[in-house]
Design an enzyme around this catalytic site. Structure first.
Site, PDB file in Angstrom:
ATOM      1  CB  THR A 187     -48.508 104.722  54.772  1.00  0.00           C
ATOM      2  OG1 THR A 187     -47.990 105.141  53.958  1.00  0.00           O
ATOM      3  CG2 THR A 187     -47.714 104.902  55.866  1.00  0.00           C
ATOM      4  CB  CYS A 379     -72.936  72.112  77.731  1.00  0.00           C
ATOM      5  SG  CYS A 379     -74.814  72.109  77.253  1.00  0.00           S
ATOM      6  CD  GLU A 403     -75.722  64.936  70.953  1.00  0.00           C
ATOM      7  OE1 GLU A 403     -75.862  65.300  72.157  1.00  0.00           O
ATOM      8  OE2 GLU A 403     -75.324  65.845  70.241  1.00  0.00           O
ATOM      9  CG  HIS A 504     -72.514  76.662  77.346  1.00  0.00           C
ATOM     10  ND1 HIS A 504     -71.697  76.035  76.996  1.00  0.00           N
ATOM     11  CD2 HIS A 504     -73.550  76.067  77.096  1.00  0.00           C
ATOM     12  CE1 HIS A 504     -71.956  75.101  76.231  1.00  0.00           C
ATOM     13  NE2 HIS A 504     -73.400  75.068  76.471  1.00  0.00           N
ATOM     14  CD  GLU A 506     -69.028  78.238  78.236  1.00  0.00           C
ATOM     15  OE1 GLU A 506     -69.285  77.864  79.332  1.00  0.00           O
ATOM     16  OE2 GLU A 506     -69.149  77.521  77.356  1.00  0.00           O
TER      17      GLU A 506
HETATM   18  N1  GLN Z   1     -75.017  67.901  72.607  1.00  0.00           N
HETATM   19  C1  GLN Z   1     -75.588  68.213  73.906  1.00  0.00           C
HETATM   20  C2  GLN Z   1     -76.997  68.485  73.936  1.00  0.00           C
HETATM   21  O1  GLN Z   1     -77.527  68.948  72.857  1.00  0.00           O
HETATM   22  C3  GLN Z   1     -74.607  69.044  74.508  1.00  0.00           C
HETATM   23  C4  GLN Z   1     -74.753  70.486  74.004  1.00  0.00           C
HETATM   24  C5  GLN Z   1     -73.591  71.328  74.365  1.00  0.00           C
HETATM   25  O2  GLN Z   1     -72.453  70.863  74.991  1.00  0.00           O
HETATM   26  N2  GLN Z   1     -73.825  72.612  74.164  1.00  0.00           N
HETATM   27  O3  GLN Z   1     -77.484  68.526  74.904  1.00  0.00           O
END
Ligand code: GLN
Length: 532
Positions: A187, A379, A403, A504, A506
């Site tokens: 403790t 995404c 990108e 997303h 999630e």
């Molecule tokens: N890099 C990608 C974009 O900017 C996907 C982003 C992500 O997966 N959150 O669109």
């Protein structure tokens, strides 16, 4: 408004966030409306710019706030939707005090930590709590008592203690009770951290002890005696097999009763849905194997909401999802090695930024498509699926996202012209809630059971509208569209389950209420595991 302040002692990583969220949940189970504020004593304004390597996932709220992953735990445990104001950082507090000073709002006074910074902290806490309309507001102070960074916050809640009525504020201190090599519970670390708290003028009402095995009665008495709390205010938070069991453990310890009495709460109706969900979780039979092909695979916290969402779906479907983290860079070499994915019942590519591992992810998606393995892309996971489809099915050599290849001859993923001007104005990403309209007959529509959905976003790039017709002519459909122009969901109807979403899902999945797409994905994995 009732405030419950949660501090942590001894060391970080004790699961203070889960403990606080669990306290919130047991009170919610008793019918109270509970909200939460997370205080992060770092100087960053928000978690948006922080590396997932260091801090775990960046959680995205409905209003686009990019916040600490603990806010995700609060949303999941409390089944609520929070806003960016629920994450207070040192950076935000100082930024607003400094701008008020520039505007002359302090009337020429010397601006100091006490009272100016502490007043700003208290104002923010009270404003957010009132605005939420909740009965109870949990406030978790990040870091460990004694850290230099958290001092102004501890001082602010000390002041709140004198300003609020005693029945309206409770202090919970979460500490560690380690066991020595003989298995004796020690403790002393708890005693020291309570001493530290007292030096700051704070007295814990309740001590939650994190320990391996349940606290022994002798240990409990000793903590009560040395730390000057009642014995039934010493709560054993011993290791649980799953975090969702923690609320049940601490409820068994009598914490709910103690809180209700202490805060003079009026009894309300009881909600047993959390208990039912935990019972269902314990009954799961069989399992499916999932490969998550990503970049930050060494730190599972960087995909926390995804693993939680898979769990929610698994509980609902009655079978466990066993996850394997596969480093995308393994398949970067012309896709060699992707055949090792054949042993899985499903493949998932999560969100991400930057070029690293992209070709490996594309190789994994290709393998899923060609071998009819259920695929779910989140995404970036949707973007790589489109790049792969454009290259290998539509025949657009060199198709890519700008990108990763700004010079791509076929920029199937790009920044939309209207977004470019927004980005120039400093809003670098499309964040938070956006709606989508779903196509009849699609997996998306079947999963959601609703034509109109709202999901959270965090991205810059999107499907280039100039390629949509060509892609759809070749067998991929866009089954969810925002504003008639932004592609939100892509599917290959011929495939058993092949879904990518630009958002997303999630972030909105909850225990007992899984995200519809995650649930359909887990169902597809179960189907495959049965047939193979
Ligand atoms: N890099 C990608 C974009 O900017 C996907 C982003 C992500 O997966 N959150 O669109």
């Amino acid at each position: 408004m009732k405030y419950i302040i949660v501090t942590g002692g001894v060391m970080s990583g004790l699961g203070k966030g889960i403990t606080a969220a669990s306290i919130g949940r047991i009170l919610k189970n008793k019918g109270y409306d509970v909200t939460a504020i997370k205080i992060d004593p770092y100087i960053n304004i928000d978690a948006g710019t922080m590396s997932p390597f260091q801090h775990g996932e960046v959680f995205v709220l409905k209003d686009g706030g990019e916040v600490d992953l603990d806010l995700g735990n609060y949303e999941r445990f409390l089944d609520t939707e929070l806003t960016r104001e629920h994450n207070i950082t040192t950076g935000q507090v100082y930024q607003s005090v400094i701008s008020k000073e520039r505007l002359g709002e302090y009337l020429g006074k010397t601006v100091q930590i006490i009272p100016h910074i502490t007043n700003e902290i208290k104002e923010r806490i009270r404003r957010v709590a009132e605005k939420s309309g909740a009965d109870i507001c949990l406030i978790e102070i990040g870091g460990t008592v004694g850290d230099i960074e958290s001092m102004p916050f501890l001082e602010a809640v000390r002041q709140m203690h004198r300003e609020e009525e005693q029945k309206d504020i409770a202090f919970v201190h979460v500490t560690l009770v380690p066991s020595d090599s003989q298995g004796d519970q020690k403790t002393k670390p708890t005693q020291h951290s309570v001493k530290e708290l007292r030096q700051l003028g704070l007295t814990p009402d309740i001590i939650v002890s994190r320990c391996k095995e349940p606290l022994l009665e002798a240990t409990r008495s000793k903590i009560a005696l040395f730390c000057d709390v009642k014995e039934d205010a010493v709560i054993s938070a011993h290791d649980a097999e799953d975090i969702y069991e923690v609320p049940l453990y601490i409820e068994e310890e009598g914490l709910t009763r103690y809180m209700i009495d202490m805060l003079e709460l009026v009894e309300k109706s009881e909600d047993r849905s959390w208990h039912d969900m935990v019972a269902k979780m314990k009954e799961m039979k069989g399992s499916v194997k999932l490969a998550i092909v990503g970049k930050y695979i060494d730190l599972e916290d960087s995909y926390l909401s995804i693993t939680e969402s898979l769990k929610h779906a698994a509980i609902e479907c009655g079978a466990k999802v066993v996850m394997s983290w596969v480093d995308a860079e393994k398949f970067c070499n012309g896709g060699t090695g992707a055949e090792q994915l054949s042993e899985y019942d499903g493949i998932l590519v999560p969100g991400g930024f930057g070029e690293r591992g992209i070709e490996g992810k594309i190789a994994a998606v290709k393998y899923a498509r060609e071998n009819d393995i259920p695929y779910f892309g989140l995404c970036l996971g949707m973007q790589v699926a489109i790049i792969e489809f454009a290259r290998n099915v539509v025949g657009l050599d060199g198709a890519n996202s700008t990108e990763f290849d700004p010079e791509s001859p076929h920029p199937v993923i790009d920044i939309l012209p209207e977004q470019k001007s927004v980005i120039d104005m400093g809003a670098t990403m499309r964040l938070g809630d956006y709606d989508a309209v779903l196509k009849e007959g699609s997996i998306a529509m079947e999963s959601y059971g609703n034509k109109n959905i709202v999901e959270r976003h965090r991205h810059r790039y999107e499907v280039n509208p100039n390629f949509i017709e060509q892609i759809e002519d070749n067998g991929m459909i866009f089954s969810g569209v925002n504003n008639g122009r932004r592609m939100e969901i892509a599917e290959i109807p011929e495939h058993s389950f092949y879904v990518g979403c630009q958002f997303h899902p999630e972030f909105k999945s909850r225990p007992g209420k899984p995200s519809p797409l995650f649930k359909s994905f887990v169902e597809a994995m179960i189907d495959r595991s049965k047939s193979s």
